[in-house]
Design an enzyme around this catalytic site. Structure first.
Site, PDB file in Angstrom:
ATOM      1  N   GLU A  49       0.861  -1.179   0.000  1.00  0.00           N
ATOM      2  CA  GLU A  49       0.000   0.000   0.000  1.00  0.00           C
ATOM      3  C   GLU A  49       0.894   1.224   0.000  1.00  0.00           C
ATOM      4  O   GLU A  49       1.736   1.374   0.891  1.00  0.00           O
ATOM      5  CB  GLU A  49      -0.888  -0.042   1.241  1.00  0.00           C
ATOM      6  CG  GLU A  49      -1.970   1.006   1.246  1.00  0.00           C
ATOM      7  CD  GLU A  49      -2.827   0.910   2.516  1.00  0.00           C
ATOM      8  OE1 GLU A  49      -3.048  -0.207   3.014  1.00  0.00           O
ATOM      9  OE2 GLU A  49      -3.252   1.965   2.999  1.00  0.00           O
ATOM     10  N   ASP A  60      -5.323  11.062   8.969  1.00  0.00           N
ATOM     11  CA  ASP A  60      -4.088  10.424   9.411  1.00  0.00           C
ATOM     12  C   ASP A  60      -3.587  10.970  10.736  1.00  0.00           C
ATOM     13  O   ASP A  60      -3.730  12.146  11.045  1.00  0.00           O
ATOM     14  CB  ASP A  60      -2.997  10.586   8.348  1.00  0.00           C
ATOM     15  CG  ASP A  60      -3.223   9.631   7.181  1.00  0.00           C
ATOM     16  OD1 ASP A  60      -3.331   8.420   7.449  1.00  0.00           O
ATOM     17  OD2 ASP A  60      -3.316  10.100   6.031  1.00  0.00           O
TER      18      ASP A  60
END
Lengths: 273, 413
Positions: A49, A60
């Protein structure tokens, strides 16, 4: 058959769950990143990923935010990230690559152009964090035409009423966000993941990957037994951060140290006792 | 383009600029709900709760009560006689929203959202703030309604808006400085979204401007539209007719949409939104999203954004912390494309000049944000006919800016 489908079929045949490391493109600089990427398959990455850096990564946590900042400082762009993947594909045609990022860089490039360039570079799937199914239509057409998989995020807050709609156009695999929170902060319990996996499997036959908050080989192992794959991100990019000098430049041992961590996590997933 | 066809149908069945957003939260191409899946169910819950609340007479009664007795509405519509004489052109009225409790228009919106949060059974409030006006308003209503409050504020803004930081703390709020990214309003908003994702069950996010994911742009606009509704009644009482021109400053654009919205279907009323040109739009150091940006997706909505060719968000610059944001509310982006509102801008220098002019001529110290709107008035009104009626929204007072302005002007404090 897509690389992702083939990889998950192979994992099933091997009778084990997969391991998916997350790395941020260009972190900490383009050449070091290319070396990390090149080494990931041998270190045990079943799927890779790649985070596409964005100035405002609102989903995030601090570690991946910092990785994105380092990457942008090093000149990261979506276009450049796709070129790196094109290079990687010259020597590796098996390991699936999934891009994870935010919509604006894709929108700026143009959905159709992006889909075509990404597919041609060798990208397999796409996770667009801030594009829920309700907003996905303009990207879905081009991405599906180009043959890329749309990997859907499912959260603990996604209820049963909402699930069918979220799963509707999903392909490749399902990504279960194991905590209600941002990346790399709190750690989920294996019980909560088991419950979620049970619920999700009633709604889909797609492979199930679990991420957000998985840091140790032990938890990665436990997760990969319940789900079809475990994703580890923050712990990996933190290892990058731990190998930088005071000016943010890569120290000599960085690549080995990061790959060593990835190896220990993937060994954890492969352990069967 | 589809956009030309998006003169949507109003409930009355005529073409209207006031009917948006549509069911998916869009104003033409702009708006929407670009949030992570974790937040999506919550966003839908807020939408449902808001749509129920605005039909509930008890909710509306509480709004009216607190607006009248706590915020101090209606705010006056004041004929700025000396300013008008000084410029020698259009007749200038100031809508005095700086006289609201907490010193700006922000109270109108926060009251509505905190009442909504209580209805939803939420027990914790978070907010982002730039200049600190929205943070102060949120801290104020959280004190009044006894709800714990966390305010995210860019570390740069914490420094340049120290008086408001102190006010929020006195009101019992926790102020968390944000050190990521450019350390200003956009980063505070990222941090607000991160907090919300991690506390979905008990927390309500009070967004301070008419931006963010649907239903916020609509909801904030509705709460701020009290400005325009009052203005309509007041100008008719004073002059016997509607104004010719409305002028307001724009960061996210909540005070502007509040003033403009009730007049959007009055074709003869022209409107100017004044963005912050910072050191000049041509220098790249500015906050004029429409003047110098392109459509993009940030903070839950599609709108005009300052960004580079790779879609990375650019840092905004303005002397005014409240306008220092690289985006703008999606309804403004739509109104700009439709040509219904004209978007102009004013520089730091022009705003500082207007700040001083207003103080000396009218005895009103404006906030640096409406000083931008005033800068446009100073530039433009003198060339207009004397029978032209202009309303400018004085959306905040300048107490918070006194030290920063004195520093810019080299005044000893």
């Amino acid at each position: 058959m897509s690389r992702l489908s083939k990889r998950f079929d192979d994992l099933k045949a091997e009778g084990r769950g997969g391991f998916i490391p997350f790395v941020t493109a260009y972190d900490p600089d383009i050449n070091t990143f290319k070396k990390i990427l090149a080494g990931l398959p041998e270190a045990g990455a079943d799927v890779i990923e790649i985070g596409v850096p964005f100035t405002d990564p609102a989903a995030d946590g601090p570690s991946i935010q910092a990785a994105g900042q380092r990457a942008l400082k090093a000149g990261a762009s979506l276009k450049g990230t796709l070129e790196i993947i094109r290079d990687f594909r010259k020597t590796n045609n098996e390991t699936p690559i999934v891009l994870m990022g935010y919509f604006n860089p894709i929108y700026r490039m143009g959905c159709e152009k992006f889909a075509n360039v990404a597919a041609e570079a060798g990208v397999d799937g796409l996770i667009t964090v801030d594009l829920p199914p309700e907003e996905e239509e303009e990207l879905r057409g081009p991405v599906q035409s180009a043959g890329l998989d749309i990997v859907r995020l499912i959260a603990p807050t996604t209820d049963d009423n909402r699930l069918p709609n979220v799963l509707k156009h999903a392909s490749g695999f399902i990504y279960y966000v194991s905590i209600a929170g941002i990346t790399g902060t709190t750690t989920p319990t294996i019980d909560s993941i088991e419950l979620a996996a049970k619920r999700l499997r009633k709604h889909t036959k797609l492979p199930l990957a679990v991420g957000f908050g998985i840091r140790t080989p032990e938890l990665a192992n436990a997760v990969s037994r319940t789900a079809d794959a475990a994703v580890v991100g923050s712990a990996v990019v933190e290892r990058v951060a731990a190998n930088l000098d005071a000016n943010g430049n890569a120290l000599p041992g960085l690549v080995d140290d990061v790959l060593h961590l990835v190896k220990s996590l993937s060994d954890g997933v492969r352990t069967r006792s | 383009m589809i956009l030309k066809a998006v003169l949507t149908m109003s409930p009355e069945g005529v073409n209207s600029f006031r009917a948006g957003p549509d069911e998916s939260g869009r104003f033409g191409l702009f708006g929407g709900r670009y949030v992570a899946e974790t937040l999506m169910p919550l966003i839908l819950e807020v939408e449902q709760a808001y749509h129920n609340a605005r039909k509930d007479p008890e909710f509306l009664r509480l709004m009216d009560y607190y607006l009248a007795h706590y915020v101090g509405r209606p705010s006056p519509l004041y004929f700025a006689e000396r300013l008008t004489a000084h410029l020698g052109g259009a007749k200038i009225y100031l809508k005095r929203d700086e006289l609201n409790h907490t010193g700006s228009h922000k109270a109108n919106n926060v009251l509505g959202q905190v009442l909504l949060a209580k209805r939803m059974g939420k027990t914790r409030i978070i907010a982002e703030t730039g200049a600190g006006q929205h943070g102060v308003a949120t801290a104020t209503f959280c004190a009044l309604f006894d709800i714990p409050c966390v305010v995210y504020m860019g570390a740069t803004d914490v420094e340049r808006q120290a008086p408001n930081v102190a006010r929020m703390k006195l009101l019992g709020a926790e102020v968390r400085p944000v050190t990521s990214g450019s350390r200003t309003l956009k980063d505070a908003m990222n941090e607000g979204l991160r907090d919300w994702v991690a506390h979905v069950h008990d927390t309500y996010y009070v967004i301070g401007t008419a931006a963010g994911p649907h239903p916020y742009p609509e909801m904030v606009r509705d709460f701020q539209s009290v400005i325009g509704r009052e203005t309509r009644e007041q100008i008719i009482a004073a002059e016997g007719r509607l104004p010719d021109t409305l002028i307001a400053c724009i960061g996210g654009g909540s005070n502007a949409i509040g003033l403009f919205h009730p007049f959007l279907d009055d074709q003869d009323v022209e409107m100017f939104g004044v963005e912050a040109a910072g050191r000049g739009v041509e220098t790249g150091e500015h906050a004029a999203a429409i003047g110098g940006g392109k459509p993009g997706v940030l903070h839950g909505n599609r709108t005009y954004l300052l960004q580079d060719d790779d879609g990375q968000i650019a840092e905004a610059h303005s002397i005014s912390a409240g306008l220092d944001y690289p985006g703008i509310g999606p309804e403004h982006s739509w109104l700009a494309q439709q040509g219904r509102v004209q978007y102009v801008n004013a520089t730091d220098e022009e705003a500082l000049e207007a700040f001083q002019t207003c103080a000396r001529l009218e005895g009103i110290i404006p906030a640096l944000e409406p000083a931008h709107a005033l800068a446009f008035v100073l530039r433009w009104a003198g060339s207009q006919p004397k029978d032209k009626l202009v309303v400018m929204n004085m959306c905040g007072r300048g107490d918070k800016d006194v030290f920063a302005v004195a520093q810019h002007l080299g005044l000893p404090i």
